[in-house]
Design a protein around this motif. Structure first.
Motif: not given
Length: 389
Positions: A245, A248, A221, A242, A217
Motif C-alpha cells: 500500500h 502506509m 490502516c 498491506l 489495505p
C-alpha cells in the motif's frame, strides 16, 4: 450489552419456534449479527452452522441438505451478490427449511428481520434462569464449522464449547492479551484459531473487538488508527497487500503491538517485512477446521520460533510425526502430522464413515507434512497432496 442482546436473540429464536438441537445455517460477513448469533445459538441450544461468504449454489444447497437446517441467516445482498435470489433457486428442494432470516435493513417479502428477533426476545416473559435450561452443556456440539471445499463439497465438523474456551485461554496467556487490548478481526471470524479467540478469548479477558466486514489495505490502516487496535488478526495474503500500500506512512500504527495469523503458511520473509514496517511482533497459530486448534507460538519467543514455526502444541495436546507406514519418525524428520488432545473437536458432523477414515486410534490425520524441532515446536511444510483451487 452483548450478553443482554444475545439473551434476547436466543429467546426470540425459541419464541419463533426453534427447538433445542435444531440447526440454523448462517452466511454473513463479519458483523454484529454474526457475533451475536453464534453466542445466542449456544444459549438457546440451537446448532449454528457457519458457511463462508464465497460459497454459492452448490455448497449452500449441499450444506443445507446435509445438516437438515430449519433456518438460514443471510444478507439480502452483499458485495453485489444476491443471496436471497440464490436461495430461492433451490428452496423447493429443502422441505425442512422453514425460516429465512435476513440481516440489515433491506428485507425481501416473506423473510424475517434479524432485528425483529431481538425485539421479540426482549418482549417475551421467561424466568431469569430460562436459558440455563436450554443452553448447550460444555461437552455438547455448539457449532458446526465448514471446511473450505477445495477438494469437493465442504465437510462439516463439530466443535464443543469446552475445547474452544480452553484453546482461547491458552492463546490469551501465550499472547499476553488482557482487558487493555483491542483486537481487530481482519479475517472472517467463522473459522481458524483467530475466530476462536474472537468469540471466546475476547470476552474471557474482557478485551474489545473490532470487526471489519471486507478487507482492504486502506480499511486496515484507518481502523487501526481510529480504534487504536493493539492486536490484529490477519492472514498472509492481506499482509502482502498491506505492505504494497503506497500510503502506509500517512497512518499512525503506534498502538499496534502484534499481528496474529492462522490459516495458510506464512512466508518467513513476509513476516520479517511486516514486523519491521509496522514495528510490532508477528505470531502464528495452527489448526484445521476438521480437528480444531493444534498449536500456537508464544509472543515472548524469538522471531525464528514465532514465525519460523507454528509454536508448541496447546497445553495437553499431543503431536506426532509419522512416515507412510504410520511409524513415528525421529525428531527433525519430515512426515505426516497427527494430533490429539483437549482442543480437538469431536469429528465430522453426521458422517461417521468419514470419522473412521480420518481418526486412527484416537489420532487425527491432518494430511499436512511437518516436523518437530528439538524444543517441540511444530514446523509445517505444506499439504501431503497438491490441491488445485
Amino acid at each position: 450489552e452483548v450478553s443482554r442482546k444475545s439473551d434476547q436473540l436466543a429467546l426470540g429464536l425459541l419464541d419463533l419456534g426453534f427447538q433445542r438441537d435444531d440447526v440454523i445455517l448462517v452466511q454473513l460477513p463479519n458483523c454484529i449479527e454474526l457475533y451475536l448469533l453464534i453466542i445466542a445459538g449456544e444459549k438457546a441450544g440451537i446448532t449454528i452452522v457457519t458457511a463462508q461468504n464465497t460459497f454459492r449454489h452448490n455448497e449452500i444447497s449441499a450444506l443445507l441438505r446435509h445438516v437438515q437446517a430449519r433456518g438460514i441467516v443471510i444478507p439480502w445482498e452483499f458485495r453485489n451478490f444476491n443471496h436471497y435470489d440464490m436461495l430461492m433457486e433451490f428452496r423447493p428442494e429443502l422441505p425442512r427449511l422453514e425460516h429465512i432470516i435476513v440481516a440489515w435493513d433491506k428485507l425481501p417479502e416473506g423473510t424475517i428481520s434479524f432485528d425483529s428477533l431481538i425485539k421479540r426476545g426482549a418482549e417475551t416473559k421467561h424466568p431469569a434462569d430460562y436459558l440455563q435450561k436450554t443452553r448447550f452443556k460444555p461437552y455438547e456440539i455448539t457449532r458446526v464449522v465448514t471446511t473450505s471445499g477445495t477438494t469437493g463439497i465442504p465437510k462439516c465438523a463439530g466443535w464443543e464449547t469446552c475445547a474452544l474456551r480452553y484453546a482461547a485461554s491458552v492463546i490469551a496467556r501465550r499472547w499476553e492479551i488482557g482487558p487493555d487490548d483491542t483486537f481487530g478481526a481482519f479475517y472472517n471470524i467463522i473459522g481458524g484459531g483467530l475466530s476462536i479467540f474472537s468469540l471466546y478469548g475476547v470476552p474471557l479477558v474482557g478485551a474489545k473487538i473490532v470487526l471489519l466486514d471486507r478487507y482492504t489495505p486502506e480499511d486496515f490502516c484507518e481502523l487501526v488508527q481510529k480504534e487504536r487496535i493493539t492486536v490484529a488478526g490477519i492472514v498472509p495474503a492481506e499482509v502482502a497487500r498491506l505492505l504494497e500500500h503506497p500510503d502506509m506512512t500517512k497512518y499512525d500504527f503506534s498502538s499496534l503491538r502484534m499481528l496474529a495469523h492462522s490459516t495458510t503458511l506464512l512466508p518467513f520473509e513476509l513476516a520479517v517485512r511486516a514486523e519491521e514496517t509496522l514495528g510490532c511482533r508477528y505470531v502464528q497459530t495452527y489448526g484445521t477446521m476438521d480437528s480444531g486448534p493444534i498449536a500456537c507460538a508464544t509472543l515472548s519467543e524469538p522471531r525464528e520460533i514465532r514465525v519460523g514455526t507454528v509454536g508448541k502444541p496447546y497445553d495437553g495436546n499431543e503431536v506426532k510425526i509419522v512416515d507412510d507406514n504410520g511409524q513415528e519418525v525421529p525428531q527433525g524428520t519430515t512426515g505426516e502430522v497427527l494430533v490429539k488432545g483437549p482442543t480437538s473437536g469431536s469429528g465430522y458432523y453426521k458422517n461417521l464413515e468419514l470419522i473412521k477414515e480420518t481418526w486412527k486410534d484416537g489420532w487425527f490425520d491432518t494430511t499436512n507434512q511437518g516436523s518437530l524441532d528439538k524444543d517441540g515446536n511444530l514446523i509445517i511444510m505444506g499439504r501431503r497432496r497438491d490441491v488445485i483451487i
